[in-house]
Structures are given as structure tokens and as C-alpha cells.
Design a protein around this motif. Structure first.
Motif, short mmCIF file in Angstrom:
data_model
loop_
_atom_site.label_atom_id
_atom_site.label_comp_id
_atom_site.label_asym_id
_atom_site.label_seq_id
_atom_site.Cartn_x
_atom_site.Cartn_y
_atom_site.Cartn_z
N LEU A 313 -59.24 -66.67 67.37
CA LEU A 313 -58.81 -65.71 66.35
C LEU A 313 -59.79 -64.55 66.24
O LEU A 313 -59.38 -63.39 66.10
N ASP A 314 -61.10 -64.84 66.33
CA ASP A 314 -62.10 -63.76 66.27
C ASP A 314 -61.89 -62.76 67.40
O ASP A 314 -62.00 -61.54 67.20
N VAL A 317 -58.49 -60.41 66.81
CA VAL A 317 -58.44 -59.36 65.79
C VAL A 317 -59.24 -58.13 66.20
O VAL A 317 -58.96 -57.02 65.71
N THR A 333 -60.10 -62.41 58.06
CA THR A 333 -59.46 -63.64 58.55
C THR A 333 -60.07 -64.84 57.84
O THR A 333 -61.22 -64.81 57.40
N SER A 371 -54.68 -59.48 55.87
CA SER A 371 -55.33 -60.78 56.01
C SER A 371 -54.58 -61.63 57.01
O SER A 371 -53.36 -61.52 57.16
N ILE A 372 -55.34 -62.48 57.72
CA ILE A 372 -54.77 -63.49 58.62
C ILE A 372 -55.30 -64.83 58.14
O ILE A 372 -56.50 -65.08 58.16
N HIS A 373 -54.39 -65.69 57.74
CA HIS A 373 -54.75 -66.98 57.15
C HIS A 373 -54.16 -68.10 57.99
O HIS A 373 -52.94 -68.20 58.14
N ILE A 400 -49.75 -63.79 57.91
CA ILE A 400 -50.31 -62.44 58.03
C ILE A 400 -49.72 -61.60 56.91
O ILE A 400 -48.50 -61.40 56.84
N THR A 584 -64.54 -61.41 60.19
CA THR A 584 -64.17 -62.81 60.42
C THR A 584 -65.17 -63.73 59.73
O THR A 584 -66.26 -63.31 59.33
#
Length: 601
Positions: A313-314, A317, A333, A371-373, A400, A584
Motif C-alpha cells: 500500500l505504501d 499511494v 492511509t 483516505s485509504i482504509h 477509499i 502512510t
């Protein structure tokens, strides 16, 4: 166009069921027609004939019984006494014939279809017979003086009985002839109708034969067009595969080259970063087109790999970091600690889904935050899909959310009616929802998951996806994430509650309790260990003194690096550190770990 063509190819199947329906109609109608002929020719005629025969028979029986009763009375003498009811028995037989002529279907036929003379004669005869019954009881008692009077009355009725019998016979025969003529006319009409009906059935048979011929031809054309469509898909896949094979090495080589541009080191570094981010975005676009074509050709196979969820994920983004900065958007995130770090999943497709939804959020957000959760899903795993066993898999939810102006009403309508309500996921109209969202919906469906969204005008949009995954058998034993030994407190200066919420989630994992700044003397006397500033205009001069006080006591001050702040007006900047977005968990964790560990030493 291919979607519409594929829809048309399914029409022969409908024609197939239509022909079966016509054949069933033909057989049932044919059986009904023969039944109608049989019913018309036998049933009604037999019923009418029975009624006519009963009326004639009963009138003749009445005439015969009247002769028998008269003959019985004439032959009575004193030697026959006592009669013991014999006279009553003969009288009852005679009157029973009268009752048959007056009641039932025969009586209805005589009253309604014969002349008035016949009915009057029957009434006269009935009245005379009832008068005779008055003297009959005296004869039964042994008084034969009334016998002559009774025989005389019966002889007078003889002419009337004969006339009644003749009239019934004449009227009945006349009515029978009329009914036979009417029945013949009706049967003739039925025959004409049946001939027309059979002719129509013959025409229907010809139509069915023609339809079968057309069906065979359409079915053959359907197979040929299906093969042609598949061939077109295969050709598209081959061409795009060649394009990807030719362009990917150059892009990857560009990503691996160090900056060799003239100018300052800072400008060269920024230019190199921009080139790499653009190349990554271009590579993602090429992969998107490749997957769309492969899905159209039904040749896209999912390939699961075991990777770190947080590290992946890091990396994702930061591909769109250059698109966030011009708008001043802040992307954060958060990965729920309940999720395992290493999982088995098709990370390549997950990357495409996240990047496309992130691109959609950037497009529909002019200012604010995204935001990404990643969190465990409450949805139960579905049936086994694409090799994923539902008994051993878990569900991952990717949410998202943005604070933008929301999706257009037309786009929301297409998203709610096209992707998930169609039985064929390839029928999504890409021109209505765009290639990116079309790719997301098709990939999520292929992976055995679900995708949903909510959107409000000027309040933002949220997409959330539930997809199955497997936890890796071996997880790293050591957790290098930094956690404060003692709980610390943080204060966030922003009006964006959405951003503050996710910053608070990140800090909570480090054992830091975060609060949102509010105007007034609410924070006086508080001991703050961390200050995060994304909107400095909410800071009053009095609050600046508080920040300096906290800073002097060892608090770390972080501010958005995109803010253009004057050090003279913001004295806390001298010892503050900049904070870059996208932010992140690992970035924030490393930054705080370095600071608080250095503070201990």
C-alpha cells in the motif's frame, strides 16, 4: 459495440423457446378441434332426441292406461268385492302418467312447444279424473251404484284423450323437425369454422417450418459471429500484449535510470521523481488496457502472490503523489492492526483497483483530504470463486473516501444500474462509467468480491470493496513498528475532521492520543507531546505561545510541507519539521520513532 453484438447473438435462443411454444399451441388446438366436432355431432342431438321420445312415449302410455282403467271398471261385479284397494291402484297408475305429462322436461316441452289446445285438453282430462276419484272411494267401500257414472265419464274422455295424443304427436314431430334443421345448420357452421381453423393451422405449420429454417440459419450465423467476436478479442489481446511487451522495458529502464540532468541537485531530484511517477502512471494505464482486453477475451487469469500488505500500500499511494500536490490534497492511509501483514492475494489487480479508485477520488476532489482504509470485512466469504476456497479464506475490505464534491448524478445512476445488476459483467458500458471504474467493477467481480459506494453532493464519496484473501502461513516474528512506552498526547490543527480522524488512527497505534484543536481556552495547561499543523490560519497569537511552550518542553511540531509559512510570523518553524503527503503509517512511525528515541538519549 461488441457488447451489443454479443446481446444480439442470444436471440436465437429466444426463438428456440418461441418455436416450442408454437408447437405446443398447435397440438393442443388440434386436439380441442376434434373434441369440439365430436361434442357438437353427438351430445346435443342425443339429448334432444331423448326428450322427444319421452314425450311421445308418455302420451301413448297415458292413452293405453286410460283404456285399461275403463276396462277394469267395466268388468267389476259383486263377486269382486271387496276390492281391497285394487281400484285405487289402477287409478294411481293412470294419474302417474298424467303427472309425467305435466312435470319435468316432458311437461316443459308440452307447455312451451305445443299449442294451447293441447294444454287445455290436458287440464280438462286432469280435472275429470280428479272428479272420478270422488266416486272411487265409494266403489272401494262396496257401493257399485256409482260404477255406471264413472264408466260414462271415462267414455266421454276417450275422444279428448285421443285428440290430446294426436296433438302431442303432431307438435312433437314438428318441433323435432325444426330442431333437426337448426342442429344441421349449426353443425354446418361448425364444419365451416373447423375447415377455416384447420386452414389456419396449416398456415401456422408453414410458418413454423419457415421459422425452423430461419432458426437453423440464425443459429449457424450465431456460431460464426461468436467465433468472429472471439477472434477479434484474441487479436486485440495479442496486439495489446505486443504493445505492452514493447513499451514496458523502456518504461522500466526509465524508472531505473538515475537523474543525469543539468541544473541544481534539488531540481534534478524533483525532475527525476516526477519522471518516475509519470512513468509508473503510464505503466499502470498500459496494464489497465491489457486487463480490459484480456477480460473481454475471457483470458485473464488471477495470480496470487504472498506480499506485505502495508508495504504494498505504501508503494501504491506514492505513484499519484505528483497529482496530489497541485491541488494541495492530503492523502493518508491506515491498515487495521487486526489484519495480517503478509497475505496471499493477486496484488497486481489490487494495485490497479486502488489506483483507479484513487484517481477517481483525486478527480472529484478540488480540496480537502483522501483516505485509504484497509480493515477486516464483516462480509462472509462467498462460494469458491476462481480457485479461492471459501472455508479457508477471509475477507478484506478496502475503503477509499474523499471530501470532494461527490459523483455526478448520471454517473451514480450508471454505477447502480450497470455493473452489479447485469448477469453478464462484460456488458458494462465503459462509455457511461469510464474505463477506470469499469476495470474496478470487473476485476472485483472476477476476484469473487463486491464493490459498493456512497456519495453526497459537497460531502464526498466513499468506495468500499470486499475481496477474499488467504493469510500467509508464516508471519514475521519481529514487529519493528515503534510504540511509545508511555502514552503521549497530540494536537491536530485542521478544520478537516476526516483528515484528523485518520491521523488519530495512525497515532493511536503508536500509543499517542490525538485531539482536534478547537478555539478557546480548552487546551491551556495541557501537556502536548506532538503538534500537527495542516491549516495554520486556525492558530491565534495566543495559541502560538502555547505551541512554543510545548516545543520548549520537548514537543515535536510537524507541519504540511506545502504550506508557505513566514518564519518571522511563525516562530515555532525554527524547530519544526515538515510533513509530506501522502502520509502512510510507516512514514509517520519512522519519523516519530527517530524523534522520540533521540529525545531519550
Amino acid at each position: 459495440m461488441l457488447s451489443r453484438l454479443t446481446h444480439r447473438l442470444s436471440l436465437p435462443k429466444l426463438q428456440h423457446w418461441y418455436i416450442y411454444g408454437l408447437a405446443t399451441f398447435f397440438i393442443s388446438t388440434l386436439l380441442l378441434s376434434f373434441g369440439l366436432v365430436i361434442y357438437s355431432s353427438d351430445g346435443s342431438q342425443a339429448t334432444k332426441q331423448r326428450i322427444y321420445e319421452d314425450s311421445l312415449w308418455n302420451s301413448l302410455q297415458f292413452q293405453l292406461q286410460s283404456y285399461r282403467f275403463l276396462n277394469y271398471l267395466v268388468q267389476i261385479d259383486e263377486n269382486d268385492l271387496p276390492l281391497q284397494g285394487a281400484a285405487y291402484a289402477q287409478y294411481d297408475l293412470l294419474m302417474s302418467r298424467v303427472d309425467l305429462l305435466r312435470n319435468g322436461e316432458v311437461g316443459y316441452l308440452i307447455r312451451g312447444l305445443t299449442g294451447g289446445r293441447t294444454v287445455r285438453l290436458l287440464n280438462i282430462i286432469t280435472g275429470e279424473l280428479e272428479l272420478i276419484s270422488l266416486n272411487l272411494s265409494k266403489i272401494e267401500a262396496g257401493d257399485l251404484s256409482y260404477l255406471d257414472d264413472m264408466t260414462t265419464r271415462l267414455k266421454r274422455l276417450d275422444n279428448q284423450v285421443n285428440e290430446f295424443t294426436v296433438l302431442v304427436s303432431q307438435d312433437t314431430n314438428k318441433y323435432i323437425a325444426q330442431q333437426r334443421r337448426a342442429l344441421g345448420d349449426k353443425l354446418e357452421r361448425v364444419r365451416i369454422l373447423m375447415v377455416c381453423f384447420l386452414a389456419s393451422l396449416l398456415l401456422l405449420c408453414l410458418c413454423i417450418a419457415k421459422g425452423l429454417s430461419v432458426y437453423r440459419k440464425n443459429h449457424k450465423d450465431h456460431k460464426q459471429r461468436a467465433l468472429e467476436v472471439q477472434r477479434i478479442h484474441d487479436e486485440k489481446a495479442k496486439i495489446l500484449t505486443l504493445v505492452v511487451q514493447e513499451t514496458r522495458p523502456q518504461i522500466q529502464a526509465l524508472l531505473g535510470q538515475p537523474g543525469r540532468h543539468s541544473g541544481t541537485k534539488k531540481s534534478n531530484s524533483a525532475l527525476s521523481t516526477n519522471i518516475k511517477e509519470t512513468a509508473n502512471e503510464l505503466l499502470h494505464t498500459i496494464n489497465m488496457f491489457s486487463d480490459l482486453v484480456l477480460m473481454d477475451a475471457q483470458k485473464l487469469n488471477l495470480v496470487s502472490t504472498t506480499e506485505s500488505l502495508r508495504s504494498s500500500l505504501d508503494n501504491y499511494v506514492h505513484i499519484f503523489a505528483h497529482k496530489l500536490q497541485p491541488k494541495g490534497l492530503k492523502l493518508v492511509t491506515y491498515v487495521d492492526p487486526d489484519l495480517p501483514d503478509w497475505i496471499d492475494l493477486d496484488f497486481k489487480r489490487v494495485k490497479e483497483i486502488i489506483l483507479e479508485l484513487l484517481q477517481n477520488a483525486i478527480t472529484h476532489t478540488s480540496q480537502g483530504s483522501i483516505s485509504i482504509h484497509l480493515r477486516p470485512s464483516s462480509v462472509a466469504p462467498s462460494q469458491p470463486h476462481n480457485g479461492i476456497n471459501s472455508h479457508t479464506s477471509n475477507m478484506l475490505q478496502i475503503a477509499i473516501k474523499d471530501t470532494g464534491f461527490g459523483l455526478e448524478h448520471a454517473l451514480q445512476k450508471h454505477l447502480r444500474t450497470s455493473p452489479l445488476t447485469q448477469s453478464d459483467q462484460h456488458s458494462i458500458l465503459q462509455s457511461d462509467i469510464g474505463l477506470g471504474l469499469s476495470l474496478c467493477y470487473q476485476l472485483v467481480h472476477l476476484m469473487g468480491g463486491d464493490i459498493h459506494f456512497s456519495s453526497e453532493p459537497n460531502s464526498g464519496t466513499e468506495f468500499w470493496i470486499d475481496i477474499p484473501y488467504h493469510a500467509a502461513e508464516k508471519q514475521p516474528e519481529k514487529n519493528n513498528n515503534f510504540v511509545c512506552a508511555e502514552q503521549k498526547r497530540a494536537l491536530i490543527f485542521t478544520r478537516d475532521e476526516h483528515l484528523a480522524k485518520f491521523l488519530g488512527l495512525q497515532l493511536k497505534d503508536i500509543n499517542i492520543e490525538a485531539g482536534l484543536y478547537s478555539e478557546g481556552p480548552h487546551h491551556e495547561g495541557e501537556e502536548i507531546d506532538l503538534v500537527i499543523i495542516t491549516e495554520p490560519d486556525v492558530i491565534s497569537p495566543e495559541t502560538e505561545s502555547h505551541i512554543l511552550h510545548w516545543q520548549n518542553n520537548g514537543a515535536l511540531v510537524l507541519y504540511d510541507h506545502q504550506l508557505e509559512l513566514d518564519p518571522e510570523q511563525c516562530p515555532y518553524l525554527a524547530r519544526a519539521q515538515s510533513l509530506t503527503f501522502p502520509l502512510t503509517q510507516s512514514q509517520l512511525n519512522i519519523r516519530l520513532k527517530r524523534y522520540f528515541n533521540a529525545q531519550k538519549t
